[in-house]
Motif scaffolding. Structure first.
Motif, mmCIF file in Angstrom:
data_model
loop_
_atom_site.group_PDB
_atom_site.id
_atom_site.type_symbol
_atom_site.label_atom_id
_atom_site.label_comp_id
_atom_site.label_asym_id
_atom_site.label_seq_id
_atom_site.Cartn_x
_atom_site.Cartn_y
_atom_site.Cartn_z
ATOM 1 N N PRO A 123 -5.220 -3.043 8.757
ATOM 2 C CA PRO A 123 -5.975 -3.303 7.518
ATOM 3 C C PRO A 123 -5.292 -2.651 6.322
ATOM 4 N N PRO A 124 -5.184 -3.354 5.193
ATOM 5 C CA PRO A 124 -4.532 -2.777 4.009
ATOM 6 C C PRO A 124 -5.148 -1.451 3.577
ATOM 7 N N THR A 125 -6.463 -1.291 3.804
ATOM 8 C CA THR A 125 -7.137 -0.057 3.384
ATOM 9 C C THR A 125 -6.691 1.164 4.184
ATOM 10 N N ALA A 126 -5.931 0.956 5.284
ATOM 11 C CA ALA A 126 -5.409 2.091 6.047
ATOM 12 C C ALA A 126 -4.288 2.796 5.297
ATOM 13 N N ILE A 127 -3.749 2.140 4.266
ATOM 14 C CA ILE A 127 -2.661 2.710 3.474
ATOM 15 C C ILE A 127 -3.212 3.162 2.120
ATOM 16 N N GLY B 265 -5.000 8.661 -8.849
ATOM 17 C CA GLY B 265 -5.306 9.385 -7.622
ATOM 18 C C GLY B 265 -5.072 8.521 -6.398
ATOM 19 N N ALA B 266 -5.164 9.144 -5.216
ATOM 20 C CA ALA B 266 -4.988 8.409 -3.961
ATOM 21 C C ALA B 266 -6.054 7.324 -3.855
ATOM 22 N N THR B 267 -5.606 6.074 -3.654
ATOM 23 C CA THR B 267 -6.496 4.912 -3.634
ATOM 24 C C THR B 267 -6.142 4.010 -2.464
ATOM 25 N N PRO B 268 -7.129 3.582 -1.652
ATOM 26 C CA PRO B 268 -6.820 2.640 -0.571
ATOM 27 C C PRO B 268 -6.310 1.314 -1.133
ATOM 28 N N MET B 269 -5.327 0.742 -0.465
ATOM 29 C CA MET B 269 -4.794 -0.535 -0.908
ATOM 30 C C MET B 269 -5.745 -1.672 -0.534
ATOM 31 N N SER B 270 -5.456 -2.850 -1.060
ATOM 32 C CA SER B 270 -6.245 -4.030 -0.727
ATOM 33 C C SER B 270 -5.299 -5.192 -0.482
ATOM 34 N N ALA C 192 -2.694 7.973 7.396
ATOM 35 C CA ALA C 192 -3.167 9.064 8.249
ATOM 36 C C ALA C 192 -3.531 8.516 9.624
ATOM 37 N N SER C 193 -3.336 9.340 10.633
ATOM 38 C CA SER C 193 -3.640 8.927 12.001
ATOM 39 C C SER C 193 -5.118 8.603 12.154
ATOM 40 N N ASP C 194 -5.401 7.531 12.890
ATOM 41 C CA ASP C 194 -6.770 7.086 13.114
ATOM 42 C C ASP C 194 -6.808 6.398 14.476
#
Length: 259
Positions: free
Chosen positions: A102-106, A122-127, A152-154
């Motif tokens: 998922p793009p939001t993982a980055i 600031g740090a923002t999840p991608m879409s 980040a690891s998930d």
């Protein structure tokens, strides 16, 4: 200077005379100081990663490295016109088994771009859709952006080698010029499993005193298992050593039931 009453003009052929007049009509604007309008150069961009090469290599994740990142520099050579820079996942991140990330993982974080407006400081999840990264000042100054892509690891992220592509689009606000640059992006997630007991204080299974011919109270162990294995796996229990008493007598394993 020609005079219309001169003998030379009296003997000009009518067709040639008309051609001469047409030539005068065409050449006169240039002779009077006419010049074409100034042609403005289109803006351009260059994308480079910290690790070099032609790929945005975000790195790898495993049990010893819970996060990873890549730093990308985008240099924009502007013009005298205002422009914007956007980013799109032109190809989603997919691993070798067809699983998508998922793009939001980055997460992405932007620095630089001081001459205009940066959309994500600031740090923002991608879409997955188009993201406007930067809008220049009205004068379209040259500028540069530094973008940090981090993951980040998930446990929900399946292991594998993920590849995709990002497209950066540079466009004048008036829409008169567009430049697009597509860069491959890569991420490696190594497989890993975490196994632990729900009761963190548990260091041994103790049945207490058991009278001959009777059964002990059952002991329950709750195991917490998490991981990102790409396929099916099994959990195996192994007895390293059978219980032994103070006289060196070992308890028969067939006397222990596991449910």
């Amino acid at each position: 200077m020609f005079q219309t009453g001169s003998p030379a003009h009296q003997h000009l052929h009518p067709l040639r005379w008309r051609s001469y007049i047409a030539a005068l009509l065409v050449l006169t604007p240039l002779a009077s100081g006419f010049s074409p309008g100034r042609v403005e150069a289109a803006p351009s961009l260059a994308v480079s990663g910290l690790r070099g090469g032609s790929t945005i290599d975000v790195g790898s994740l495993d049990a010893t490295r819970p996060s990873t990142y890549e730093e990308v520099t985008i240099a924009v050579i502007g013009t005298s016109s205002q422009y914007r820079l956007t980013q799109t996942f032109s190809s989603p991140l997919i691993n070798e088994r067809g699983a998508s990330l998922p793009p939001t993982a980055i997460n992405m974080e932007i620095t630089g771009g001081n001459s205009g407006t940066v959309r994500f400081r600031g740090a923002t999840p991608m879409s997955g859709g188009a993201l406007e990264l930067f809008t220049s000042s009205g004068s379209g100054q040259t500028d540069s952006l530094r973008i940090i892509y981090s993951v980040a690891s998930d446990p929900s992220l399946q292991a594998g080698i993920y590849t995709g592509a990002l497209t950066f689009t540079l466009q004048l606000i008036d829409g008169s010029s567009v430049q697009m640059t597509t860069i491959p992006i890569r991420l490696l997630i190594n497989p890993g499993v975490s196994l632990k007991t729900a009761d963190y204080s548990l260091d041994a299974v103790r049945f207490g005193r058991v009278d001959p011919g009777k059964s002990s109270e059952p002991k329950r162990i709750v195991l917490e298992l998490s991981g990102n294995m790409p396929g099916a796996y099994r959990l195996v229990q192994t007895v390293e050593s059978s219980p032994i008493n103070e006289r060196g007598e070992r308890f028969p394993l067939n006397g222990v039931r596991v449910n």
